[in-house]
Design a protein around this motif. Sequence first.
Motif, PDB file in Angstrom:
ATOM      1  N   LYS A 105       0.816  -1.219   0.000  1.00 32.26           N
ATOM      2  CA  LYS A 105       0.000   0.000   0.000  1.00 32.26           C
ATOM      3  C   LYS A 105       0.852   1.273   0.000  1.00 32.26           C
ATOM      4  O   LYS A 105       0.348   2.346  -0.290  1.00 32.26           O
ATOM      5  CB  LYS A 105      -0.964   0.014   1.185  1.00 32.26           C
ATOM      6  N   ILE A 106       2.146   1.142   0.279  1.00 42.25           N
ATOM      7  CA  ILE A 106       3.054   2.300   0.296  1.00 42.25           C
ATOM      8  C   ILE A 106       3.095   2.976  -1.079  1.00 42.25           C
ATOM      9  O   ILE A 106       3.389   4.155  -1.183  1.00 42.25           O
ATOM     10  CB  ILE A 106       4.466   1.890   0.776  1.00 42.25           C
ATOM     11  N   GLU A 107       2.762   2.213  -2.127  1.00 45.12           N
ATOM     12  CA  GLU A 107       2.763   2.774  -3.483  1.00 45.12           C
ATOM     13  C   GLU A 107       1.850   3.999  -3.576  1.00 45.12           C
ATOM     14  O   GLU A 107       2.180   4.959  -4.260  1.00 45.12           O
ATOM     15  CB  GLU A 107       2.293   1.733  -4.504  1.00 45.12           C
ATOM     16  N   LYS A 108       0.710   3.961  -2.888  1.00 48.72           N
ATOM     17  CA  LYS A 108      -0.212   5.101  -2.910  1.00 48.72           C
ATOM     18  C   LYS A 108       0.454   6.335  -2.315  1.00 48.72           C
ATOM     19  O   LYS A 108       0.306   7.436  -2.826  1.00 48.72           O
ATOM     20  CB  LYS A 108      -1.485   4.762  -2.125  1.00 48.72           C
ATOM     21  N   ASN A 109       1.206   6.150  -1.231  1.00 51.63           N
ATOM     22  CA  ASN A 109       1.907   7.264  -0.589  1.00 51.63           C
ATOM     23  C   ASN A 109       2.966   7.842  -1.533  1.00 51.63           C
ATOM     24  O   ASN A 109       3.148   9.053  -1.595  1.00 51.63           O
ATOM     25  CB  ASN A 109       2.584   6.816   0.699  1.00 51.63           C
ATOM     26  N   ILE A 110       3.674   6.963  -2.232  1.00 55.30           N
ATOM     27  CA  ILE A 110       4.727   7.397  -3.159  1.00 55.30           C
ATOM     28  C   ILE A 110       4.111   8.211  -4.294  1.00 55.30           C
ATOM     29  O   ILE A 110       4.601   9.277  -4.655  1.00 55.30           O
ATOM     30  CB  ILE A 110       5.513   6.192  -3.712  1.00 55.30           C
ATOM     31  N   LYS A 111       3.008   7.703  -4.849  1.00 51.19           N
ATOM     32  CA  LYS A 111       2.352   8.413  -5.958  1.00 51.19           C
ATOM     33  C   LYS A 111       1.825   9.772  -5.502  1.00 51.19           C
ATOM     34  O   LYS A 111       1.948  10.760  -6.219  1.00 51.19           O
ATOM     35  CB  LYS A 111       1.242   7.546  -6.551  1.00 51.19           C
ATOM     36  N   ALA A 112       1.257   9.829  -4.299  1.00 54.54           N
ATOM     37  CA  ALA A 112       0.757  11.105  -3.759  1.00 54.54           C
ATOM     38  C   ALA A 112       1.913  12.078  -3.558  1.00 54.54           C
ATOM     39  O   ALA A 112       1.792  13.270  -3.873  1.00 54.54           O
ATOM     40  CB  ALA A 112       0.023  10.867  -2.455  1.00 54.54           C
ATOM     41  N   PHE A 113       3.049  11.577  -3.064  1.00 61.34           N
ATOM     42  CA  PHE A 113       4.237  12.414  -2.867  1.00 61.34           C
ATOM     43  C   PHE A 113       4.733  12.943  -4.210  1.00 61.34           C
ATOM     44  O   PHE A 113       5.063  14.124  -4.334  1.00 61.34           O
ATOM     45  CB  PHE A 113       5.345  11.619  -2.162  1.00 61.34           C
ATOM     46  N   ASP A 114       4.794  12.075  -5.215  1.00 62.74           N
ATOM     47  CA  ASP A 114       5.242  12.484  -6.546  1.00 62.74           C
ATOM     48  C   ASP A 114       4.354  13.568  -7.133  1.00 62.74           C
ATOM     49  O   ASP A 114       4.827  14.521  -7.727  1.00 62.74           O
ATOM     50  CB  ASP A 114       5.272  11.282  -7.510  1.00 62.74           C
ATOM     51  N   GLU A 115       3.050  13.442  -6.927  1.00 59.08           N
ATOM     52  CA  GLU A 115       2.116  14.433  -7.461  1.00 59.08           C
ATOM     53  C   GLU A 115       2.293  15.783  -6.775  1.00 59.08           C
ATOM     54  O   GLU A 115       2.185  16.819  -7.417  1.00 59.08           O
ATOM     55  CB  GLU A 115       0.671  13.940  -7.308  1.00 59.08           C
ATOM     56  N   LYS A 116       2.603  15.773  -5.468  1.00 57.24           N
ATOM     57  CA  LYS A 116       2.830  17.030  -4.743  1.00 57.24           C
ATOM     58  C   LYS A 116       4.142  17.678  -5.173  1.00 57.24           C
ATOM     59  O   LYS A 116       4.288  18.882  -5.105  1.00 57.24           O
ATOM     60  CB  LYS A 116       2.875  16.777  -3.232  1.00 57.24           C
ATOM     61  N   SER A 117       5.103  16.861  -5.603  1.00 55.57           N
ATOM     62  CA  SER A 117       6.438  17.358  -5.946  1.00 55.57           C
ATOM     63  C   SER A 117       6.498  17.966  -7.338  1.00 55.57           C
ATOM     64  O   SER A 117       7.490  18.575  -7.697  1.00 55.57           O
ATOM     65  CB  SER A 117       7.464  16.221  -5.837  1.00 55.57           C
ATOM     66  N   ILE A 118       5.484  17.769  -8.127  1.00 50.17           N
ATOM     67  CA  ILE A 118       5.506  18.261  -9.520  1.00 50.17           C
ATOM     68  C   ILE A 118       5.377  19.763  -9.566  1.00 50.17           C
ATOM     69  O   ILE A 118       4.694  20.375  -8.840  1.00 50.17           O
ATOM     70  CB  ILE A 118       4.377  17.590 -10.370  1.00 50.17           C
TER      71      ILE A 118
END
Length: 79
Positions: free
Chosen positions: A66-79
């Motif tokens: 489930k950590i994948e969701k956290n990574i994707k959310a982090f990536d979206e905030k970093s854009i």
Amino acid sequence: MAKTKLTTSKLAQKLEIKTNELNKKFVQMGYLEKKNKDYHLTAEGKKAGGETKSTGSRAYALWDEKIEKNIKAFDEKSI
């Protein structure tokens, strides 16, 4: 049914990025901290589903898928 836990390298393969890149991302997210040449799980990393395992003198982190969701959310905030 047991939850699947992945090593950082297996998770990086699944995300199609390099392990070192994922480790750096986990540091930025507050899930790991780098001490000398090793990465260590933080309290925040444990809350996110990470756990530490060791084989002899080497310790490594295992992550809930489930950590994948956290990574994707982090990536979206970093854009």
